[in-house]
Motif scaffolding. Structure first.
Motif, short mmCIF file in Angstrom:
data_model
loop_
_atom_site.label_atom_id
_atom_site.label_comp_id
_atom_site.label_asym_id
_atom_site.label_seq_id
_atom_site.Cartn_x
_atom_site.Cartn_y
_atom_site.Cartn_z
N ILE A 185 11.76 5.28 -0.54
CA ILE A 185 11.55 4.27 0.67
C ILE A 185 11.29 2.99 -0.15
O ILE A 185 11.67 1.88 0.35
CB ILE A 185 10.31 4.67 1.59
N SER A 186 10.41 2.79 -1.33
CA SER A 186 10.29 1.58 -1.68
C SER A 186 11.55 1.10 -2.32
O SER A 186 11.74 -0.19 -2.37
CB SER A 186 9.16 1.58 -2.85
N SER A 227 5.69 2.97 3.01
CA SER A 227 6.18 4.20 2.16
C SER A 227 4.81 4.76 1.48
O SER A 227 4.60 6.02 1.53
CB SER A 227 6.95 3.94 0.89
#
Length: 319
Positions: A185-186, A227
């Protein structure tokens, strides 16, 4: 007929087409099903937890066993078979898993995301990111046995006398589990940062590291925080890995004491598994405590998600 009237007529005709009505109905049912499922779960937890707190019949062999909400939320002794329902003993173990796993997963996950987004070549990224996603797809029960067979003996060489089931192993294995979520997600958030910002940093004489940490990471902070919260929510709700690795001894531990992580404990999810598969009477007080634990876990996760939304909105960047 004006252009706007023609567009409105075409839109109305398209919406009234049988295939369009069928597809709209199908997608509406999908959305409604998710909402109904959520409402049903909340109603189940609320009603069954309320029955737990209003249960008046005594436990078998335990005279006058009660489950007041104050005793439940402030008690530190968890022993359902003897009428003790202090959920803090379980919450402390759950928080230890969250703290320990976050120390491992958050920096490693962010570092992995930075490498994939800023340093890795497209070819290498196309290999590493799917590998991370495969790591996320491994069954959690496998992680639990991995902790008992490999992680605990390895830690035992550094910490002599370490119990076979301990919180430290649970923290390590859950941290490994949530690294892919943080990294993936990051990395998506960092990849969405416009290249113009990077080029502006390079134009001012910044190095690759300075651009990565001083430009890209702050610009993607909203997605990075999201995240983190999602990964910690996963750590809170993890069941099989902590059930196998952490043990089944319910005790209230000091979450900031490093020595407490070498002991066994009983997180909330593991306690629910233990109660459901144990010899508790269906419909009895001990059985209903499962729903009280679930409601507490739901509230904690809900608060974390609300915090995530607030943080994401606070640091959201528009490009």
């Amino acid at each position: 007929m004006s252009g706007d009237d023609l567009e409105a007529a075409l839109t109305t005709r398209t919406q009234n087409a049988p295939s369009e009505l069928l597809s709209r109905s199908f997608f509406f049912l999908c959305a409604a099903l998710s909402i109904v499922t959520t409402i049903g779960l909340i109603a189940l937890l609320a009603t069954e937890a309320a029955k737990f707190f209003t249960f008046s019949a005594p436990l078998v062999g335990v005279d006058g066993a009660t489950a007041g909400i104050v005793e439940f939320l402030t008690g530190t002794n968890w022993d359902p078979t003897n009428g003790s329902f202090g959920v803090l003993a379980l919450v402390s173990a759950t928080l230890m898993v969250v703290i320990g796993s976050s120390i491992i997963a958050l920096p490693l996950g962010l570092g992995t995301a930075t490498y994939l987004s800023e340093y890795a070549s497209p070819r290498l990224r196309s290999v590493l990111k799917p590998a991370l996603e495969i790591l996320a797809g491994i069954p959690t029960v496998v992680y639990g046995f991995f902790a008992v067979i490999y992680i605990t003996p390895a830690l035992g060489t550094v910490l002599p006398g370490l119990s076979k089931f301990n919180m430290l192993s649970a923290c390590v294995v859950v941290g490994i589990m949530i690294i892919p979520m943080v990294a993936s997600i990051s990395e998506d958030a960092m990849s969405a940062v416009p290249d113009e910002l990077r080029q502006a940093g390079y134009g001012m004489g910044a190095t690759k590291l300075e651009v990565s940490t001083g430009v890209v990471v702050p610009a993607a902070l909203s997605g990075i925080f999201s995240s983190f919260i999602l990964a910690l929510s996963r750590a809170i709700g993890e069941t099989m890995a902590v059930t196998i690795a952490a043990g089944s001894t319910a005790r209230f531990l000091n979450i900031i004491d490093p020595g407490a992580y070498t002991e066994s404990a009983l997180p909330m999810t593991a306690a629910m598994v233990k109660l459901v598969k144990g010899d508790v009477t269906g419909g009895g007080l001990a059985y209903r405590s499962v729903f009280a634990i679930g409601a507490t876990l739901f509230v904690i996760t809900l608060v974390m998600n609300i915090v995530s939304d607030v943080i994401a909105h606070r640091f959201k960047e528009e490009y």
